[in-house]
Motif scaffolding. Structure first.
Motif, PDB file in Angstrom:
ATOM      1  N   ASN A   1       0.743  -1.273   0.033  1.00  0.00           N
ATOM      2  CA  ASN A   1       0.093   0.086  -0.107  1.00  0.00           C
ATOM      3  C   ASN A   1       0.998   1.182   0.012  1.00  0.00           C
ATOM      4  O   ASN A   1       0.394   2.131  -0.569  1.00  0.00           O
ATOM      5  CB  ASN A   1      -0.846   0.035   1.190  1.00  0.00           C
TER       6      ASN A   1
ATOM      7  N   ILE B   1      -0.114   6.094 -16.648  1.00  0.00           N
ATOM      8  CA  ILE B   1       0.576   7.108 -16.043  1.00  0.00           C
ATOM      9  C   ILE B   1       1.732   7.674 -17.022  1.00  0.00           C
ATOM     10  O   ILE B   1       2.191   7.228 -17.869  1.00  0.00           O
ATOM     11  CB  ILE B   1       1.545   6.222 -15.026  1.00  0.00           C
TER      12      ILE B   1
ATOM     13  N   HIS C   1      -4.744   4.577  -6.672  1.00  0.00           N
ATOM     14  CA  HIS C   1      -5.579   5.694  -6.820  1.00  0.00           C
ATOM     15  C   HIS C   1      -5.855   5.788  -8.158  1.00  0.00           C
ATOM     16  O   HIS C   1      -7.012   6.012  -8.686  1.00  0.00           O
ATOM     17  CB  HIS C   1      -5.042   6.988  -6.243  1.00  0.00           C
ATOM     18  N   ILE C   2      -4.806   5.792  -9.052  1.00  0.00           N
ATOM     19  CA  ILE C   2      -5.146   5.785 -10.612  1.00  0.00           C
ATOM     20  C   ILE C   2      -6.167   4.644 -10.872  1.00  0.00           C
ATOM     21  O   ILE C   2      -7.187   4.885 -11.772  1.00  0.00           O
ATOM     22  CB  ILE C   2      -3.852   5.624 -11.208  1.00  0.00           C
TER      23      ILE C   2
ATOM     24  N   GLN D   1       2.518   2.622 -17.088  1.00  0.00           N
ATOM     25  CA  GLN D   1       3.117   3.718 -17.790  1.00  0.00           C
ATOM     26  C   GLN D   1       2.973   3.093 -19.466  1.00  0.00           C
ATOM     27  O   GLN D   1       2.627   4.141 -20.330  1.00  0.00           O
ATOM     28  CB  GLN D   1       4.513   3.759 -17.495  1.00  0.00           C
TER      29      GLN D   1
ATOM     30  N   ASN E   1      -9.812   5.350  -9.969  1.00  0.00           N
ATOM     31  CA  ASN E   1     -10.251   6.468 -10.660  1.00  0.00           C
ATOM     32  C   ASN E   1     -10.763   5.877 -12.246  1.00  0.00           C
ATOM     33  O   ASN E   1     -11.750   6.253 -12.494  1.00  0.00           O
ATOM     34  CB  ASN E   1      -9.352   7.677 -10.813  1.00  0.00           C
TER      35      ASN E   1
ATOM     36  N   GLY F   1       0.384   3.279  -3.515  1.00  0.00           N
ATOM     37  CA  GLY F   1      -0.705   4.244  -3.168  1.00  0.00           C
ATOM     38  C   GLY F   1      -1.076   4.963  -4.309  1.00  0.00           C
ATOM     39  O   GLY F   1      -2.414   5.045  -4.694  1.00  0.00           O
ATOM     40  N   ASN F   2      -0.152   5.466  -5.203  1.00  0.00           N
ATOM     41  CA  ASN F   2      -0.744   6.187  -6.486  1.00  0.00           C
ATOM     42  C   ASN F   2      -1.403   5.283  -7.622  1.00  0.00           C
ATOM     43  O   ASN F   2      -2.211   5.871  -8.286  1.00  0.00           O
ATOM     44  CB  ASN F   2       0.313   7.040  -7.059  1.00  0.00           C
ATOM     45  N   LEU F   3      -0.838   4.327  -7.594  1.00  0.00           N
ATOM     46  CA  LEU F   3      -1.239   3.211  -8.445  1.00  0.00           C
ATOM     47  C   LEU F   3      -2.898   2.816  -8.123  1.00  0.00           C
ATOM     48  O   LEU F   3      -3.618   2.854  -8.880  1.00  0.00           O
ATOM     49  CB  LEU F   3      -0.421   1.903  -8.435  1.00  0.00           C
TER      50      LEU F   3
ATOM     51  N   ARG G   1       3.665  -0.890 -12.155  1.00  0.00           N
ATOM     52  CA  ARG G   1       3.711   0.502 -12.518  1.00  0.00           C
ATOM     53  C   ARG G   1       4.221   0.849 -14.014  1.00  0.00           C
ATOM     54  O   ARG G   1       3.665   1.553 -14.666  1.00  0.00           O
ATOM     55  CB  ARG G   1       4.833   1.330 -11.696  1.00  0.00           C
TER      56      ARG G   1
ATOM     57  N   GLN H   1       3.919   1.624  -1.429  1.00  0.00           N
ATOM     58  CA  GLN H   1       4.532   1.565  -2.677  1.00  0.00           C
ATOM     59  C   GLN H   1       3.548   1.927  -3.855  1.00  0.00           C
ATOM     60  O   GLN H   1       3.732   2.368  -4.668  1.00  0.00           O
ATOM     61  CB  GLN H   1       5.619   0.429  -2.750  1.00  0.00           C
TER      62      GLN H   1
END
Length: 568
Positions: A288, A431, A296-297, A426, A300, A292-294, A422, A290
């Motif tokens: 969680n 991303i 969220h993305i 990308q 969404n 966190g942003n993934l 990640r 490492q």
């Protein structure tokens, strides 16, 4: 038992016997709040974990594998500068607090011998790890820099003098029994006595205090003897995992009376106990942190696509009414002489429905023929939309399936898998990557899938993300190997590296496929299996997506103990 002062005492005793006199051979910081010092002693390597995690702060030897970041942190570089090759001279607990000081003998740049201390404070969200110059007690660096506005009691920045946390007015139970006789006499209720013991003695969490209260209320020997015996057990622990009837687990340095206890399991060392207890919990927290942003993305994007799908389905439902607009247009054309300009509605015979009259809304701003043409235009627009909307629904559902698969992979991932997830996001454009002009695109490095061995020794590979899955299924596996995947659900690709595996091996591989899938917490999970040569990837398909035919289906209930057995 919590990782309180008493448990810290037991852990320090264990680590002293194992590590004192060892040499630091490797220093890593695999996660933001955790460092690992590999200490070589008695011809063995011991990875010592110092965790300042706000929830899982602890000190232990860990055998859980980890992956180092590509670029070491500043704190890691400072540790390597001062501690690489040093000798662990002592390892001591401060009173009975959750503070442990490790003293290392090393040599400075001039070759002079000096002592460097590494102090870990395990205090929830205030946990920290300090690198300290022993001669003047100056902080060389610390794992968490704290702004002075957040802590006015002491400075937690490099260059400051290290000041220990404010001392509580409690006594160390390992050195004195204080007025324990009076406490037992005055508080016959164990729950109330436990609270008083916490206020009197240093380093007792609630569960430890309850265990002590129960021991003090026993009838054998004097109160002071029972008190002394209780704490003597921390010097010769029997690491115990307690499984409760509600499915939860707890740990203790030795067996204690535990409410709702269902079963216990003992371990050879406290470190092995903590590895077992924290593996899943700490791994999830690390993931969680490492990812966190993934998370969220992906969340969404899923929300956006599900909303889009709902609107498309509404549009498709409207196309089912297209024929009603055509009928209204034809009726208006047939009875055009009955339609007068300025009318807002008219009821006409419906020759499509046994002459049942049909009420038709009209615009009073246009003429009769224009009203008829308006219905024909709406009919044609909806008919033309069917093919487009159908294709958009297909594409949107594919996107939702892909993102749901990514979401499941993040939930099941280990920290080392996050970088590849990640990278995949990308590549797929979720991303945005900002590269300097003229810089080359980084070369893709895909890690190896996780390896397991069936009971008969057959190798089984499990992909942990889409990049691994594609490489494993489409490039690494032989055409005669057996491919497995949960049915109609996100999950890992599993390969049995055998053309003719036994039924037991298929069952074990099916268990792995079910365990590493969205159905991990389900029972009797359907798992398809087929030879690799029958698995194909459609042109332009998303990473990890394949189609297959001629499959058979096995049913498996995910079993964590079996997974652990197959992994070893």
């Amino acid at each position: 038992m919590s990782f309180d002062g008493a448990f810290t005492h037991a852990m320090v005793t264990e680590l002293q016997q194992t590590l004192t006199g060892g040499r630091v051979s490797k220093i890593s910081q695999p996660y933001p709040n955790e460092v690992v010092l590999t200490i070589r002693n008695n011809s063995q390597n011991y990875p010592l974990l110092l965790s300042a995690h706000p929830t899982y702060a602890r000190l232990q030897i860990t055998r859980i594998p980890y992956a180092n970041p590509a670029t070491p942190s500043n704190f890691t570089m400072m540790l390597r500068k001062y501690l690489d090759g040093s000798i662990l001279n002592s390892l001591e607990q401060v009173e009975n607090d959750r503070i442990v000081r490790l003293a290392f003998n090393t040599r400075n740049e001039l070759g002079d011998q000096e002592t460097i201390a590494l102090t870990i404070e395990m205090m929830g969200r205030h946990s920290n790890v300090f690198l300290i110059e022993q001669s003047d007690n100056r902080i060389l660096d610390l794992i968490k820099h704290v702004n002075p506005d957040q802590n006015r009691v002491r400075s937690l920045l490099p260059g400051a003098i290290y000041i220990a946390p404010p001392k509580q007015d409690d006594v160390n139970p390992f050195t004195t029994s204080a007025n324990v006789d009076d406490l037992v006499r005055d508080y016959p209720n164990e729950d109330v006595l436990a609270k008083q013991l916490q206020q009197t003695f240093q380093g007792l969490a609630r569960d430890t205090a309850l265990g002590l209260a129960g021991a003090l209320h026993a009838t054998d020997g004097s109160v002071e003897d029972r008190f002394t015996h209780f704490f003597a057990q921390f010097n010769q622990p029997v690491p115990t995992l307690n499984r409760l009837k509600n499915g939860k687990t707890s740990f203790s340095a030795f067996a204690m009376p535990t409410p709702n206890l269902d079963d216990t399991q003992t371990f050879a060392t406290l470190s092995e106990l903590l590895d077992f207890f924290y593996q899943d919990r700490a791994e999830r927290e690390r993931v969680n942190e490492q990812a966190g942003n993934l998370i969220h993305i992906v969340r969404n994007e899923l929300k956006k696509n599900r909303s889009k799908l709902k609107k498309l389905q509404q549009t498709m439902a409207e196309t089912n009414q297209a024929d009603s607009f055509r009928i209204k247009g034809e009726l208006l054309t047939t009875y055009l002489n009955q339609v007068k300009r300025g009318m807002t509605e008219i009821t006409l015979p419906n020759f499509y429905d046994d002459e049942k009259p049909l009420k038709i809304s009209l615009s009073n701003q246009i003429g009769p023929s224009q009203n008829a043409q308006k219905y024909f235009n709406r009919y044609q627009k909806l008919k033309n939309a069917v093919a487009y909307v159908t294709e958009q629904i297909r594409l949107t559902q594919t996107e939702i399936d892909y993102l749901s698969n990514i979401q499941a992979q993040i939930e099941l991932a280990s920290p080392k898998d996050i970088n590849e997830i990640r990278l995949e996001l990308q590549q797929q454009g979720y991303i945005r990557v900002h590269r300097k002009r003229g810089s080359k695109k980084p070369r893709l490095q895909i890690s190896q899938p996780e390896k397991f061995h069936a009971s008969d020794g057959t190798l089984i590979s499990v992909g942990k993300n889409n990049l691994q899955n594609d490489k494993l299924t489409l490039h690494t596996a032989k055409k005669t190997d057996i491919w497995l995947h949960v049915k109609n659900m996100p999950g890992s690709h599993v390969i049995i590296h055998s053309a003719d595996p036994s039924d037991e091996t298929i069952d074990e591989a099916a268990n792995l496929a079910a365990y590493f899938s969205k159905a991990r917490d389900s029972a009797s999970v359907p798992v398809d299996y087929v030879q690799v040569k029958r698995v194909h990837k459609p042109n332009g398909a998303k990473p990890g997506f394949v189609i297959y035919e001629g499959q058979q289906t096995a049913y498996a209930t995910p079993d964590a103990e079996l997974v652990k057995k197959l992994r070893s």
